[in-house]
Write an enzyme that holds these catalytic residues in place. Structure first.
Site, PDB file in Angstrom:
ATOM      1  N   TRP A 187       0.963  -1.260   0.005  1.00 20.90           N
ATOM      2  CA  TRP A 187      -0.600  -0.055  -0.117  1.00 20.90           C
ATOM      3  C   TRP A 187       1.240   1.359  -0.092  1.00 20.90           C
ATOM      4  CZ3 TRP A 187      -0.121   3.501   3.696  1.00 20.90           C
ATOM      5  CH2 TRP A 187      -0.835   4.983   3.755  1.00 20.90           C
ATOM      6  N   GLU A 226      -3.109  -2.774  -2.393  1.00 22.65           N
ATOM      7  CA  GLU A 226      -3.959  -2.152  -1.455  1.00 22.65           C
ATOM      8  C   GLU A 226      -3.874  -0.666  -1.937  1.00 22.65           C
ATOM      9  OE1 GLU A 226      -3.633  -2.017   2.627  1.00 22.65           O
ATOM     10  OE2 GLU A 226      -5.911  -1.132   3.430  1.00 22.65           O
ATOM     11  N   LYS A 228      -6.852   2.835  -1.907  1.00 13.58           N
ATOM     12  CA  LYS A 228      -7.686   3.434  -0.952  1.00 13.58           C
ATOM     13  C   LYS A 228      -8.703   4.707  -1.962  1.00 13.58           C
ATOM     14  CE  LYS A 228      -5.962   6.116   2.716  1.00 13.58           C
ATOM     15  NZ  LYS A 228      -5.413   6.003   4.427  1.00 13.58           N
ATOM     16  N   ASP A 259      -9.272  -3.310   2.086  1.00 13.93           N
ATOM     17  CA  ASP A 259      -9.681  -2.394   3.141  1.00 13.93           C
ATOM     18  C   ASP A 259     -10.987  -2.125   3.122  1.00 13.93           C
ATOM     19  OD1 ASP A 259      -9.693  -0.304   5.341  1.00 13.93           O
ATOM     20  OD2 ASP A 259      -7.514  -1.088   5.644  1.00 13.93           O
ATOM     21  N   HIS A 262     -11.275   1.793   3.001  1.00 12.28           N
ATOM     22  CA  HIS A 262     -11.373   2.208   1.880  1.00 12.28           C
ATOM     23  C   HIS A 262     -12.074   2.683   0.765  1.00 12.28           C
ATOM     24  CE1 HIS A 262      -6.681   1.310   2.842  1.00 12.28           C
ATOM     25  NE2 HIS A 262      -7.360   2.117   3.601  1.00 12.28           N
ATOM     26  N   HIS A 286      -8.435  -5.838   4.498  1.00 15.02           N
ATOM     27  CA  HIS A 286      -8.119  -5.299   6.133  1.00 15.02           C
ATOM     28  C   HIS A 286      -9.889  -5.038   6.375  1.00 15.02           C
ATOM     29  CE1 HIS A 286      -3.837  -4.041   4.664  1.00 15.02           C
ATOM     30  NE2 HIS A 286      -3.518  -5.295   5.066  1.00 15.02           N
ATOM     31  N   ASP A 294     -12.153   6.911   6.734  1.00 18.28           N
ATOM     32  CA  ASP A 294     -10.752   5.660   7.025  1.00 18.28           C
ATOM     33  C   ASP A 294     -10.654   6.195   8.273  1.00 18.28           C
ATOM     34  OD1 ASP A 294      -9.048   3.683   6.874  1.00 18.28           O
ATOM     35  OD2 ASP A 294      -7.602   4.628   5.520  1.00 18.28           O
ATOM     36  N   ASP A 296      -9.728   4.301  10.464  1.00 18.67           N
ATOM     37  CA  ASP A 296      -9.212   3.244  11.467  1.00 18.67           C
ATOM     38  C   ASP A 296      -9.992   2.465  13.336  1.00 18.67           C
ATOM     39  OD1 ASP A 296      -7.575   1.943   9.303  1.00 18.67           O
ATOM     40  OD2 ASP A 296      -6.420   3.804   9.459  1.00 18.67           O
ATOM     41  N   ASP A 326      -6.985  -4.393  10.203  1.00 16.96           N
ATOM     42  CA  ASP A 326      -6.321  -3.189   9.918  1.00 16.96           C
ATOM     43  C   ASP A 326      -6.707  -2.057  10.655  1.00 16.96           C
ATOM     44  OD1 ASP A 326      -4.758  -0.980   8.963  1.00 16.96           O
ATOM     45  OD2 ASP A 326      -5.049  -0.807   7.089  1.00 16.96           O
TER      46      ASP A 326
HETATM   47  C1  RNT Z   1      -3.075   2.682   5.191  1.00 13.12           C
HETATM   48  C2  RNT Z   1      -3.590   1.780   5.167  1.00 13.12           C
HETATM   49  C3  RNT Z   1      -2.375   0.555   4.708  1.00 13.12           C
HETATM   50  C4  RNT Z   1      -2.118   0.667   6.409  1.00 13.12           C
HETATM   51  C5  RNT Z   1      -1.456  -0.240   7.199  1.00 13.12           C
HETATM   52  C6  RNT Z   1      -0.815   0.516   8.222  1.00 13.12           C
HETATM   53  O1  RNT Z   1      -4.693   3.565   4.741  1.00 13.12           O
HETATM   54  O2  RNT Z   1      -5.063   0.792   5.181  1.00 13.12           O
HETATM   55  O3  RNT Z   1      -2.682  -1.129   4.432  1.00 13.12           O
HETATM   56  O4  RNT Z   1      -3.354   1.103   7.253  1.00 13.12           O
HETATM   57  O5  RNT Z   1      -0.277  -0.540   6.198  1.00 13.12           O
HETATM   58 ZN    ZN Z   2      -5.743  -1.017   4.878  1.00 16.09          ZN
END
Ligand code: RNT
Ligand code: ZN
Length: 419
Positions: A187, A226, A228, A259, A262, A286, A294, A296, A326
């Site tokens: 990513w 990955e 985003k 993810d 994302h 993820h 996003d 997290d 994630d």
């Molecule tokens: C970032 C991505 C990625 C990170 C990790 C730390 O938006 O989701 O996967 O969170 O690589």
């Molecule tokens: Zn991620």
């Protein structure tokens, strides 16, 4: 009645209730036992890592909060992960980022990392019965800027190409060592804060960089890419968008990482599973929780996650989907955050495995749509939690909310003493 007796009794009743709708509970439990979750190492220390470089933050990654007790070194992170593993059932994996190498007090730049920096991780993981996964790290470095692999500046681009190639070699060595493919995620944050007139150009460069990186074929690692939606300070344009990686993955047969944070918030990630399974070799997840963006936040048991798990089970694709987490919440007990997220993900898959899908499909194939909807509604209330408690009991881990006191205890004895 003692708690374990209560759990046992509830399980037996629940099992009968499920049998009435054609669901074999023991079969579901057996499958759940085999689902391994790739636990992200970066929740333990807010994505800091152990490099001895003078890092600059940024690049779309940002942990917020300053709850005390984050892991400050490799020993602490390992201790924390070991503790987490005593609070969750099943066998799992650990997902490392390149910045978590065992560098000692050496300064090792990202284009200098080698498998030897991860030997102690491999040994430790083997002792603990964990398999490792890996990630290249292009954020949080003086050369990160707004563009890494998509940078028109050859010097910067080559630096990141070299880093990523080394990460693939490290992953290959990990895979060999553990006799199980290491899944390496790529990513990058590359993008633009404001309007760009070079959308095509950056994507063309990224495609080229990826082709260069993937030129070496390996047997013991698998690549995933990955996408985003956007990163902080890079809101207007993301080079590695979902369209970009979906196209690349389908064309070059690479695994696309989904993810759950994302995508546009009303977009269903669950609905992507069946399409990806048709055109890409496997899927990496993820599992995260976006709040408005996003963000997290810690993964919890919500409709997004259960829908995703159900789609994977319905597609009979547990062997083609790698499940990783994630998120990085620095505002609450970090260890507790792990346990909540891992357990939530397992619960979601358990619900998927307990779905009366044979009966539901019969209804659907007969055109009995009222019956299908009614059973889907009723299935939500079936006693899956009794089965979940039993899973915890059988795995010899805290049942239900009992893990709260265990996390508190560890905080009292260990993390609260960290400076
Ligand atoms: C970032 C991505 C990625 C990170 C990790 C730390 O938006 O989701 O996967 O969170 O690589
Ligand atoms: Zn991620």
């Amino acid at each position: 009645m003692r708690k374990d007796e209560l759990v046992q009794k509830s399980y037996e009743i629940a099992k009968e209730r499920y049998a009435a709708v054609g669901v074999d509970v023991d079969n579901a439990l057996e499958k759940l036992q085999k689902i391994s979750i790739s636990i992200h190492c970066w929740q333990a220390d807010d994505v800091t890592g152990f490099e001895n470089l003078d890092n600059v933050g940024g690049g779309g990654i940002q942990a917020t909060g300053n709850y005390p007790g984050k892991a400050r070194n490799i020993d602490e992170i390992r201790k924390d992960i070991e503790k987490v593993l005593t609070l969750v059932g099943g066998h799992h994996r650990l997902n490392l980022h390149a910045i978590y190498g065992d560098f000692g007090d050496k300064i090792v730049d990202r284009d200098e990392i080698e498998p030897s920096h991860f030997t102690s991780w491999m040994q430790w993981a083997k002792e603990k019965g964990l398999k490792l996964d890996f990630n290249s790290t292009s954020f949080g470095h003086p050369k990160s800027g707004d563009l890494t692999l998509a940078n028109p500046d050859k010097e910067i681009r080559d630096f990141w190409i070299e880093h990523t190639r080394r990460c693939r070699l490290i992953s290959e060595e990990m895979g060999k060592y553990q006799n199980d493919p290491c899944i390496m995620n790529l990513w990058i944050h590359d993008g633009m804060k404001d309007l760009t007139v070079n959308r095509y150009e950056y994507r063309r460069i990224l495609e080229q960089s990826l082709d260069t990186i993937f030129r070496t074929e390996y047997k013991n690692m698998k690549d995933c890419i990955e996408a985003k939606l956007f990163g902080i300070a890079l809101e207007s344009y993301t080079v590695g968008s979902y369209d970009f990686y979906l196209g690349y993955g389908a064309k070059k047969q690479k695994i696309v990482t989904l993810d759950t944070g994302h995508f546009h918030l009303s977009e269903s990630v669950a609905d992507k599973i069946s399409s990806l399974l048709l055109f890409t070799p496997e899927i990496m997840l993820h599992v995260s929780r976006p709040i408005r963006w996003d963000s997290d936040h810690v993964t919890i048991l919500n409709d997004d996650v259960t829908d995703l798990a159900k789609e994977i089970v319905r597609a009979d694709a547990l062997d083609r989907v790698h499940i990783g987490l994630d998120y990085f919440d620095a505002s609450i007990n970090r260890l507790g955050a792990y346990v909540i997220g891992i357990r939530a993900t397992q619960k979601a898959f358990l619900q998927g495995l307990l779905e009366p899908v044979t009966q539901l499909r019969q209804y659907e194939n007969n055109g009995q749509y009222f019956e299908r909807l009614a059973l889907l509604e009723e299935a939500k209330g079936l006693p899956w939690n009794a089965i979940w408690d039993y899973f915890c009991l059988k795995n010899n881990i805290a049942v239900g909310e009992d893990y709260i006191t265990e996390v508190q205890q560890y905080e009292k004895e260990v993390t609260s003493k960290r400076g």
